[in-house]
Design an enzyme around this catalytic site. Sequence first.
Site, PDB file in Angstrom:
ATOM      1  N   ARG A  42     -14.903  -3.738  -3.517  1.00 29.66           N
ATOM      2  CA  ARG A  42     -15.073  -4.770  -2.497  1.00 29.66           C
ATOM      3  C   ARG A  42     -15.162  -4.054  -1.155  1.00 29.66           C
ATOM      4  O   ARG A  42     -14.588  -2.967  -0.980  1.00 29.66           O
ATOM      5  CB  ARG A  42     -13.934  -5.788  -2.521  1.00 29.66           C
ATOM      6  CG  ARG A  42     -12.533  -5.214  -2.326  1.00 29.66           C
ATOM      7  CD  ARG A  42     -11.502  -6.320  -2.348  1.00 29.66           C
ATOM      8  NE  ARG A  42     -10.142  -5.822  -2.149  1.00 29.66           N
ATOM      9  CZ  ARG A  42      -9.092  -6.616  -1.928  1.00 29.66           C
ATOM     10  NH1 ARG A  42      -9.250  -7.936  -1.863  1.00 29.66           N
ATOM     11  NH2 ARG A  42      -7.879  -6.100  -1.767  1.00 29.66           N
ATOM     12  N   ASP A  79      -4.007   1.537  -3.114  1.00 32.26           N
ATOM     13  CA  ASP A  79      -4.439   2.569  -2.156  1.00 32.26           C
ATOM     14  C   ASP A  79      -4.004   3.972  -2.582  1.00 32.26           C
ATOM     15  O   ASP A  79      -3.456   4.743  -1.793  1.00 32.26           O
ATOM     16  CB  ASP A  79      -3.916   2.257  -0.750  1.00 32.26           C
ATOM     17  CG  ASP A  79      -4.561   1.032  -0.145  1.00 32.26           C
ATOM     18  OD1 ASP A  79      -5.337   0.367  -0.849  1.00 32.26           O
ATOM     19  OD2 ASP A  79      -4.278   0.728   1.019  1.00 32.26           O
ATOM     20  N   GLN A  83       0.847  -1.191   0.000  1.00 39.39           N
ATOM     21  CA  GLN A  83       0.000   0.000   0.000  1.00 39.39           C
ATOM     22  C   GLN A  83       0.885   1.245   0.000  1.00 39.39           C
ATOM     23  O   GLN A  83       1.889   1.310   0.713  1.00 39.39           O
ATOM     24  CB  GLN A  83      -0.891  -0.001   1.238  1.00 39.39           C
ATOM     25  CG  GLN A  83      -1.831  -1.197   1.315  1.00 39.39           C
ATOM     26  CD  GLN A  83      -2.328  -1.444   2.724  1.00 39.39           C
ATOM     27  OE1 GLN A  83      -1.540  -1.517   3.654  1.00 39.39           O
ATOM     28  NE2 GLN A  83      -3.628  -1.592   2.872  1.00 39.39           N
ATOM     29  N   ASP A 103      -7.744  -1.516  -4.735  1.00 41.60           N
ATOM     30  CA  ASP A 103      -8.406  -0.683  -3.713  1.00 41.60           C
ATOM     31  C   ASP A 103      -7.969   0.774  -3.830  1.00 41.60           C
ATOM     32  O   ASP A 103      -7.699   1.445  -2.836  1.00 41.60           O
ATOM     33  CB  ASP A 103      -8.086  -1.209  -2.312  1.00 41.60           C
ATOM     34  CG  ASP A 103      -8.428  -2.673  -2.131  1.00 41.60           C
ATOM     35  OD1 ASP A 103      -9.350  -3.160  -2.811  1.00 41.60           O
ATOM     36  OD2 ASP A 103      -7.762  -3.340  -1.315  1.00 41.60           O
ATOM     37  N   TRP A 138     -14.288  -2.927   2.329  1.00 43.04           N
ATOM     38  CA  TRP A 138     -13.253  -2.929   3.359  1.00 43.04           C
ATOM     39  C   TRP A 138     -13.900  -3.101   4.734  1.00 43.04           C
ATOM     40  O   TRP A 138     -13.340  -3.733   5.622  1.00 43.04           O
ATOM     41  CB  TRP A 138     -12.454  -1.632   3.268  1.00 43.04           C
ATOM     42  CG  TRP A 138     -11.265  -1.562   4.183  1.00 43.04           C
ATOM     43  CD1 TRP A 138     -10.642  -2.598   4.827  1.00 43.04           C
ATOM     44  CD2 TRP A 138     -10.538  -0.389   4.549  1.00 43.04           C
ATOM     45  NE1 TRP A 138      -9.577  -2.141   5.568  1.00 43.04           N
ATOM     46  CE2 TRP A 138      -9.494  -0.789   5.419  1.00 43.04           C
ATOM     47  CE3 TRP A 138     -10.667   0.965   4.231  1.00 43.04           C
ATOM     48  CZ2 TRP A 138      -8.585   0.119   5.971  1.00 43.04           C
ATOM     49  CZ3 TRP A 138      -9.753   1.860   4.774  1.00 43.04           C
ATOM     50  CH2 TRP A 138      -8.732   1.447   5.627  1.00 43.04           C
TER      51      TRP A 138
END
Length: 325
Positions: A247, A166, A143, A187, A249
């Site tokens: 999705r 991220d 990330q 993400d 978290w």
Amino acid sequence: MRVQSYLSLFSLVGAALCAPREHFKRTARTSAPAGCLTVGGSGTYSTIGAAFAALGSSSSEACIYISAGTYKEQLTFQYAGPLTLYGETTDTSSYKKNTVTITHTISSPEAGSLVASATVNAAMDNFTMYNINVVNGYGKGAQAVALAASGERQGYYGCQFLGYQDTLYARVGVQYYSNCYIEGAVDYIFGDASAWFGECDIVSNGAGYITAMSRETASDPAWYCFDHCNIYGKSGLDLTGDVYLGRPWRVLARVIYQNSELSDIINAAGWTTMAEGATPLYYEIGNTGDGADTSKRLYLSEISAAVTKATVLGSDWTDWLDWSY
């Protein structure tokens, strides 16, 4: 001479503190709006951090104008008053002619936390950014945040945010992203802010998931809304069916894609799982493109109409959003 220099600096800072935020669109911004502190080029400061530090502990409205260049800085903005950052550009309506880039490279494990890895950490209310690119150059493997946005009434106009995993941490608060470019793979838009993404390009540079929203309670008013956005893969990559819209978290993630163009990178299932026991609220309405067919979608909830800015941004959104965008 020294007294004169101090007086000049005081005058510059005082003017910046009194400058109003821009609420009209210009086709170009190649000089500083009235009263702004200036960075780069022939400006007063060589770094953005130095200009911000000059604002001190005031709570007056302030602005900083940044001339063309690449600024290798890691910045945290915490200021008591409204603050606006302007990047030099020949086209304020889009990110495509941006000339200002803020870049830093560090992963979250190296930095110690997600926020600590952010190239820009906007940890304040009433923060606005125009025509600036923000990059975390870490790439694959961990990330690594480009922007961490934590605050009420934050606005980002004609900006670019680039990373891999991220990229954009829309962490808390209420935020508006207009005509922006957001790139990543895993993400890459995540957090628990209530955020509206309007007329943005959402670009995947690898297989993965666009959103990882972290709403946890039914009383939390937060949404991620993608309105009139273009969702596609980075040029040169074949990501057909390799990207999910999101999705969860956290267990009650809430995301809507509306009136947007979804390309063939979107997997037929649309959405997938993450948090154990999650019951996310995922919506799609009025979308077009090869990835817009919802007949095989998983976890999709019904909705009869597109959501409004008032729903996502609150009833006071007309007071702070830049209407020219």
